[in-house]
Design a protein around this motif. Sequence first.
Motif, PDB file in Angstrom:
ATOM      1  N   ILE A 138       0.701  -1.135  -0.036  1.00 30.77           N
ATOM      2  CA  ILE A 138       0.201   0.086  -0.096  1.00 30.77           C
ATOM      3  C   ILE A 138       1.073   1.251   0.038  1.00 30.77           C
ATOM      4  O   ILE A 138       1.939   1.241   0.559  1.00 30.77           O
ATOM      5  N   PHE A 139       0.661   1.971  -1.328  1.00 34.09           N
ATOM      6  CA  PHE A 139       1.323   3.516  -0.926  1.00 34.09           C
ATOM      7  C   PHE A 139       0.314   4.603  -0.593  1.00 34.09           C
ATOM      8  O   PHE A 139      -1.089   4.522  -1.306  1.00 34.09           O
ATOM      9  N   LEU A 140       0.968   5.583  -0.611  1.00 38.28           N
ATOM     10  CA  LEU A 140      -0.151   6.803  -0.043  1.00 38.28           C
ATOM     11  C   LEU A 140       0.351   8.294  -1.005  1.00 38.28           C
ATOM     12  O   LEU A 140       1.315   8.490  -1.414  1.00 38.28           O
ATOM     13  N   PHE A 141      -0.596   8.495  -1.282  1.00 40.36           N
ATOM     14  CA  PHE A 141       0.024   9.913  -2.839  1.00 40.36           C
ATOM     15  C   PHE A 141      -0.888  10.973  -2.291  1.00 40.36           C
ATOM     16  O   PHE A 141      -2.231  10.837  -2.463  1.00 40.36           O
ATOM     17  N   GLY A 142      -0.810  12.100  -1.816  1.00 36.95           N
ATOM     18  CA  GLY A 142      -1.525  12.622  -1.891  1.00 36.95           C
ATOM     19  C   GLY A 142      -1.245  14.074  -2.550  1.00 36.95           C
ATOM     20  O   GLY A 142       0.341  14.950  -3.012  1.00 36.95           O
ATOM     21  N   LEU A 143      -1.732  14.924  -2.869  1.00 30.44           N
ATOM     22  CA  LEU A 143      -2.219  16.032  -3.393  1.00 30.44           C
ATOM     23  C   LEU A 143      -2.966  17.536  -3.016  1.00 30.44           C
ATOM     24  O   LEU A 143      -3.409  17.343  -2.241  1.00 30.44           O
ATOM     25  N   SER A 144      -1.275  18.366  -3.436  1.00 27.18           N
ATOM     26  CA  SER A 144      -1.296  20.061  -2.005  1.00 27.18           C
ATOM     27  C   SER A 144      -1.812  19.159  -1.027  1.00 27.18           C
ATOM     28  O   SER A 144      -0.814  18.761  -0.795  1.00 27.18           O
ATOM     29  N   ALA A 145      -2.599  19.907  -0.059  1.00 29.78           N
ATOM     30  CA  ALA A 145      -2.292  19.668   1.079  1.00 29.78           C
ATOM     31  C   ALA A 145      -2.116  18.216   1.078  1.00 29.78           C
ATOM     32  O   ALA A 145      -1.634  17.517   2.242  1.00 29.78           O
ATOM     33  N   GLY A 146      -2.897  17.354   0.317  1.00 33.05           N
ATOM     34  CA  GLY A 146      -2.887  16.082   0.666  1.00 33.05           C
ATOM     35  C   GLY A 146      -1.889  15.458   1.097  1.00 33.05           C
ATOM     36  O   GLY A 146      -1.338  14.460   0.840  1.00 33.05           O
ATOM     37  N   GLY A 147      -0.450  15.977   0.546  1.00 27.34           N
ATOM     38  CA  GLY A 147       1.054  15.379   0.923  1.00 27.34           C
ATOM     39  C   GLY A 147       1.321  15.589   2.016  1.00 27.34           C
ATOM     40  O   GLY A 147       1.690  14.424   2.502  1.00 27.34           O
ATOM     41  N   ALA A 194      -5.092  26.478 -10.954  1.00 26.81           N
ATOM     42  CA  ALA A 194      -4.708  25.648 -12.454  1.00 26.81           C
ATOM     43  C   ALA A 194      -4.343  27.057 -12.729  1.00 26.81           C
ATOM     44  O   ALA A 194      -4.968  27.558 -12.582  1.00 26.81           O
ATOM     45  N   ASN A 195      -3.761  27.254 -13.931  1.00 22.34           N
ATOM     46  CA  ASN A 195      -3.068  27.854 -14.336  1.00 22.34           C
ATOM     47  C   ASN A 195      -3.842  27.895 -15.973  1.00 22.34           C
ATOM     48  O   ASN A 195      -4.158  29.083 -16.253  1.00 22.34           O
ATOM     49  N   HIS A 225       6.956  17.580  -8.183  1.00 26.04           N
ATOM     50  CA  HIS A 225       5.913  18.303  -8.086  1.00 26.04           C
ATOM     51  C   HIS A 225       6.798  19.248  -9.486  1.00 26.04           C
ATOM     52  O   HIS A 225       6.542  19.386 -10.418  1.00 26.04           O
ATOM     53  N   PRO A 226       4.786  19.730  -9.898  1.00 26.98           N
ATOM     54  CA  PRO A 226       4.591  20.798 -10.747  1.00 26.98           C
ATOM     55  C   PRO A 226       5.499  21.476 -11.270  1.00 26.98           C
ATOM     56  O   PRO A 226       5.920  22.588 -10.125  1.00 26.98           O
ATOM     57  N   GLU A 227       5.848  22.283 -12.519  1.00 32.96           N
ATOM     58  CA  GLU A 227       7.050  23.326 -12.715  1.00 32.96           C
ATOM     59  C   GLU A 227       6.798  24.600 -12.428  1.00 32.96           C
ATOM     60  O   GLU A 227       6.975  25.723 -11.965  1.00 32.96           O
ATOM     61  N   ASN A 228       5.358  24.964 -13.349  1.00 32.19           N
ATOM     62  CA  ASN A 228       4.678  26.155 -12.881  1.00 32.19           C
ATOM     63  C   ASN A 228       3.552  26.171 -11.812  1.00 32.19           C
ATOM     64  O   ASN A 228       2.454  26.824 -12.033  1.00 32.19           O
ATOM     65  N   PHE A 261      -2.614  22.023 -10.274  1.00 33.37           N
ATOM     66  CA  PHE A 261      -3.471  20.815 -10.218  1.00 33.37           C
ATOM     67  C   PHE A 261      -3.061  20.415 -11.480  1.00 33.37           C
ATOM     68  O   PHE A 261      -3.772  21.033 -12.883  1.00 33.37           O
ATOM     69  N   PRO A 262      -2.673  19.881 -11.949  1.00 37.84           N
ATOM     70  CA  PRO A 262      -1.953  19.309 -13.061  1.00 37.84           C
ATOM     71  C   PRO A 262      -2.458  18.890 -14.230  1.00 37.84           C
ATOM     72  O   PRO A 262      -2.762  17.096 -14.234  1.00 37.84           O
TER      73      PRO A 262
END
Length: 307
Positions: free
Chosen positions: A121-130, A201-202, A250-253, A284-285
């Motif tokens: 099992i792996f955990l994956f967080g985006l934004s504050a989810g990290g 989002a860009n 990490h998103p570049e932009n 938000f990539p």
Amino acid sequence: MDYKNDSCWKDVQKHLPLDNRLTSNTAPLEKFMTIGNINLHIDHYTVEKPLARIVLFHGVGGNGRLLSFIAFPLMKNGFEIICPDLPLYGCTKYSGSITYDMWVDCGVQVVNQFHRDTVPIFLFGLSAGGMLAYQVATRCSDISGIIATCILDQRNKHIRKMTARSPFIAVIGNALLSATHRIIGSLKIPMKLVANMRAIANNNDLAELLMRDKKSSGASVPLSFIHSMLNPIIDVEPECFTQCPFLLVHPENDRWTDIRLSKLFFDRLACNKELHILEGAGHFPVEAKGLKQLEEFCTEFICKHIQ
């Protein structure tokens, strides 16, 4: 309540590359899990004989369904994916007060619920989810790895200033909350008045779409939640964390959370760690090249650590 009649996530699909789009025919199974006063909604992407299982956490501008942009392609790579709607967001229902500490508790219980066999099992967080994924990992056993698009330690005043809607809100807001959250903690305000949600989002049209959505970036949250999120309980400091490997993608932009903010925590981690940049991607990539890289980096990392 479920996502069958929800329009926002369907409109978001139009902003994604074709390979990352979800349709009503490929939508995940929807289920609910009771945790105290919370009826937690979960999107469950199932596969036969999964190589690994990934619990995917959203941040304060999303929900579990909006993570389909990476959940769906990872499922096609042979991974089982679990995307909970954390309380205050998505289709999760609750009663009583909600704090960020309850997000951590929910994350731990979701991991324990789905980690009942030998599947890694792996955990994956985006934004504050990290940071949420990191905190959950410190409270769970046998986690095979953590993936995050950013990891922000909100105890750091500089990070508060850089991620808030304005430095004034970051400095004055936390001081006021510390003095008043026990009295008026149940008072709700739109999260977009506190956080720099416009930078989620860009693509401006996509950002506006999300900020209108009451289940994601347009959600209102109680002051007690904001106070506890800005003052998180970190059980294991990064210098002492050796439990499992960590991948920062990490998103570049990223116009909201600059990579230098994540590196303040990432560089201190004592575990095996990797850093990859998602070329051309925003917070938000949704950009095609960055999304493909995200899928590839995650798949490579997981396959390397499933033994």
